[in-house]
Scaffold this active site. Structure first.
Site, PDB file in Angstrom:
ATOM      1  CB  CYS A 116      -0.965  -0.003   1.178  1.00 46.51           C
ATOM      2  SG  CYS A 116      -2.155  -1.340   1.061  1.00 46.51           S
ATOM      3  CG  HIS A 256      -3.349   3.561   2.101  1.00 47.50           C
ATOM      4  ND1 HIS A 256      -3.668   3.211   0.812  1.00 47.50           N
ATOM      5  CD2 HIS A 256      -3.411   2.416   2.836  1.00 47.50           C
ATOM      6  CE1 HIS A 256      -3.906   1.917   0.766  1.00 47.50           C
ATOM      7  NE2 HIS A 256      -3.764   1.403   1.983  1.00 47.50           N
ATOM      8  CG  ASN A 286      -6.645  -0.617   0.685  1.00 50.31           C
ATOM      9  OD1 ASN A 286      -5.923  -0.215  -0.228  1.00 50.31           O
ATOM     10  ND2 ASN A 286      -6.164  -1.054   1.834  1.00 50.31           N
TER      11      ASN A 286
HETATM   12  O1  UT7 Z   1      -3.991  -1.186   3.476  1.00 50.92           O
HETATM   13  C1  UT7 Z   1      -3.182  -2.056   4.196  1.00 50.92           C
HETATM   14  C2  UT7 Z   1      -3.224  -1.761   5.636  1.00 50.92           C
HETATM   15  N1  UT7 Z   1      -4.458  -2.272   6.188  1.00 50.92           N
HETATM   16  C3  UT7 Z   1      -5.160  -1.542   7.026  1.00 50.92           C
HETATM   17  O2  UT7 Z   1      -4.816  -0.418   7.303  1.00 50.92           O
HETATM   18  C4  UT7 Z   1      -6.349  -2.194   7.697  1.00 50.92           C
HETATM   19  C5  UT7 Z   1      -6.346  -1.939   9.177  1.00 50.92           C
HETATM   20  N2  UT7 Z   1      -7.418  -2.590   9.893  1.00 50.92           N
HETATM   21  C6  UT7 Z   1      -8.721  -2.270   9.718  1.00 50.92           C
HETATM   22  O3  UT7 Z   1      -9.074  -1.441   8.906  1.00 50.92           O
HETATM   23  C7  UT7 Z   1      -9.728  -2.916  10.629  1.00 50.92           C
HETATM   24  O4  UT7 Z   1      -9.068  -3.581  11.665  1.00 50.92           O
HETATM   25  C8  UT7 Z   1     -10.669  -3.930   9.896  1.00 50.92           C
HETATM   26  C9  UT7 Z   1     -11.614  -3.179   8.978  1.00 50.92           C
HETATM   27  C10 UT7 Z   1      -9.847  -4.910   9.094  1.00 50.92           C
HETATM   28  C11 UT7 Z   1     -11.504  -4.674  10.918  1.00 50.92           C
HETATM   29  O5  UT7 Z   1     -12.230  -3.764  11.731  1.00 50.92           O
HETATM   30  P1  UT7 Z   1     -12.148  -3.867  13.325  1.00 50.92           P
HETATM   31  O6  UT7 Z   1     -13.059  -2.846  13.838  1.00 50.92           O
HETATM   32  O7  UT7 Z   1     -10.712  -3.776  13.726  1.00 50.92           O
HETATM   33  O8  UT7 Z   1     -12.744  -5.273  13.599  1.00 50.92           O
HETATM   34  P2  UT7 Z   1     -12.078  -6.512  14.337  1.00 50.92           P
HETATM   35  O9  UT7 Z   1     -11.123  -7.209  13.434  1.00 50.92           O
HETATM   36  O10 UT7 Z   1     -11.591  -6.088  15.674  1.00 50.92           O
HETATM   37  O11 UT7 Z   1     -13.351  -7.432  14.542  1.00 50.92           O
HETATM   38  C12 UT7 Z   1     -14.430  -7.034  15.403  1.00 50.92           C
HETATM   39  C13 UT7 Z   1     -15.564  -8.018  15.235  1.00 50.92           C
HETATM   40  C14 UT7 Z   1     -15.100  -9.481  15.317  1.00 50.92           C
HETATM   41  O12 UT7 Z   1     -16.122 -10.208  15.961  1.00 50.92           O
HETATM   42  P3  UT7 Z   1     -15.946 -10.607  17.508  1.00 50.92           P
HETATM   43  O13 UT7 Z   1     -14.686 -11.415  17.582  1.00 50.92           O
HETATM   44  O14 UT7 Z   1     -15.846  -9.306  18.244  1.00 50.92           O
HETATM   45  O15 UT7 Z   1     -17.190 -11.368  17.777  1.00 50.92           O
HETATM   46  C15 UT7 Z   1     -15.038  -9.892  13.867  1.00 50.92           C
HETATM   47  O16 UT7 Z   1     -15.238 -11.284  13.685  1.00 50.92           O
HETATM   48  O17 UT7 Z   1     -16.131  -7.846  13.944  1.00 50.92           O
HETATM   49  C16 UT7 Z   1     -16.174  -9.117  13.283  1.00 50.92           C
HETATM   50  N3  UT7 Z   1     -16.050  -8.883  11.861  1.00 50.92           N
HETATM   51  C17 UT7 Z   1     -17.102  -8.629  11.074  1.00 50.92           C
HETATM   52  N4  UT7 Z   1     -18.428  -8.553  11.341  1.00 50.92           N
HETATM   53  C18 UT7 Z   1     -19.246  -8.283  10.314  1.00 50.92           C
HETATM   54  C19 UT7 Z   1     -14.922  -8.841  11.106  1.00 50.92           C
HETATM   55  N5  UT7 Z   1     -15.238  -8.585   9.835  1.00 50.92           N
HETATM   56  C20 UT7 Z   1     -16.585  -8.456   9.782  1.00 50.92           C
HETATM   57  C21 UT7 Z   1     -17.500  -8.183   8.750  1.00 50.92           C
HETATM   58  N6  UT7 Z   1     -18.816  -8.107   9.061  1.00 50.92           N
HETATM   59  N7  UT7 Z   1     -17.111  -7.972   7.471  1.00 50.92           N
END
Ligand code: UT7
Length: 347
Positions: A116, A256, A286
């Site tokens: 990225c 980004h 992205n």
């Molecule tokens: O470009 C390269 C660099 N990448 C980035 O900068 C990405 C950085 N990270 C992020 O943008 C975020 O961490 C994500 C968008 C990837 C995820 O969002 P988050 O708020 O950090 O969610 P999380 O991974 O902490 O997950 C929270 C909950 C989990 O459920 P539990 O364990 O709390 O029950 C996940 O299983 O959300 C769940 N979850 C979803 N729920 C509905 C994860 N993906 C989804 C989804 N729909 N698509």
């Protein structure tokens, strides 16, 4: 001898026609439009879904538009750098394919892989070739077909990414415009948090790797999020400090486009108001190396000569940075569509 700066003299871009909506993604995995909009800020993304077309197809469209807009002849181009993580083939480079498709006879070309942050790295690399005094026209492309490395059964990654390409022309000037400064950093400790397990020299493709979805992006989102906010903010702060930039004189920050919450957290830390932040994540998601130039492609008609811009990115590696640019031209608003709607067709 007068100092040579590398000024951006034009932008071209391309996104595929096919729009993958959150509603459609909700039919593939257990998610909702509400979750994706609330946690990431993406409404839809473009997908290159035509058989046999890869990253060079989008790169060609973007570069062709760039050459038309800058009235460049194929003979004029000295160098092409393509920032991509999704090359057409393992070899040869996508840049070499692009040269052939653009009819470039005199240029040399190479790919650059910093995920990225690829476009940031490529922009500063291209600027250094210009500063050497030996190169007059350089095309810097950011292009990625992220849909080719996404597992559409994994809800943690599939809503995030989209496909697209955009390109800048770099040329020399002795005026005080162009790519003025760069802070670029790499820290290999990011490997466990963001990677593709198979397909490289450590783990060659096999039936096992295919069966176990090992050719797709794996991400520990929360960890990446934390490092992204901290490192993009500190790279921008360094740029601001060492160039004695007051926050008021900054015209735009171009971050980004990985997550709206990351963009907000970084720009709040920098105390830059949201009206000065370029954001198009809602429509494209992205697109990895393409996000930064795609923002400029979308917002070009808002830019004025002399505007002070900071580009910043973070991605796998970890690799990150910030680049300070003094914009080099007043855009011809007749040649670019309204902000956010720059979807002109090129042949
Ligand atoms: O470009 C390269 C660099 N990448 C980035 O900068 C990405 C950085 N990270 C992020 O943008 C975020 O961490 C994500 C968008 C990837 C995820 O969002 P988050 O708020 O950090 O969610 P999380 O991974 O902490 O997950 C929270 C909950 C989990 O459920 P539990 O364990 O709390 O029950 C996940 O299983 O959300 C769940 N979850 C979803 N729920 C509905 C994860 N993906 C989804 C989804 N729909 N698509």
């Amino acid at each position: 001898m007068e100092q040579i700066n590398a000024v951006i003299t034009g932008v071209g871009g391309y996104v595929p026609d096919y729009i993958l909506t959150n509603d459609e993604i909700s039919k593939m995995v257990d998610t909702t439009d509400e979750w994706i909009m609330g946690r990431i800020g993406i409404k839809e993304r473009r997908i290159l879904n035509e058989e046999g077309r890869g990253t060079s197809y989008m790169a060609r469209k973007a570069a062709k538009q760039l050459m038309q807009r800058t009235k460049s002849d194929p003979e004029d181009i000295d160098l092409v750098i393509v920032a991509t993580t999704t090359p057409d083939y393992r070899l040869p480079s996508t840049a070499s394919i692009l040269c052939e498709r653009l009819g470039l006879k005199r240029a040399f070309a190479f790919d650059m892989q910093a995920v990225c942050s690829g476009f940031l790295y490529a922009l500063e690399t291209g600027a250094n070739f210009i500063r050497s005094g030996n190169y007059k026209k350089i095309i810097v492309v950011g292009a990625d077909k992220m849909s080719s490395i996404i597992d559409y059964t994994d809800r943690a990654t599939c809503p995030i990414f989209g496909d697209g390409a955009a390109a800048f022309m770099l040329e020399p000037t002795t005026e005080d415009y162009g790519v003025m400064d760069a802070v670029l950093r790499t820290d290999g400790k990011g490997l466990p948090f963001l990677h593709i397990k198979a397909g490289g020299s450590v783990c060659a493709p096999s039936y096992y790797t295919m069966d176990n979805h090992m050719h797709y992006i794996y991400q520990e989102g929360r960890t990446v999020f934390k490092y992204a906010v901290a490192n993009m903010s500190s790279a921008c702060e360094s740029i601001i400090e060492r160039n004695h930039l007051s926050k008021d004189e900054l015209a735009w920050v171009i971050p980004h486009q990985a997550n709206q919450r990351i963009i907000s957290a970084v720009t709040q830390r920098l105390e830059v108001p949201s009206e000065k932040v370029m954001v198009n994540i809602e429509r494209y998601g992205n697109t990895s190396a393409a996000t930064l130039p795609l923002c400029i492609w979308d917002f070009e008609n808002k830019l004025k000569k002399g505007d002070k811009l900071i580009f910043t990115a973070f991605g796998a590696g970890f690799a990150w940075g910030a680049v300070y640019v003094k914009w080099g031209y007043d855009s011809d608003t007749s040649s670019s569509a309204k902000s956010g709607q720059n979807l002109q067709k090129t042949e």
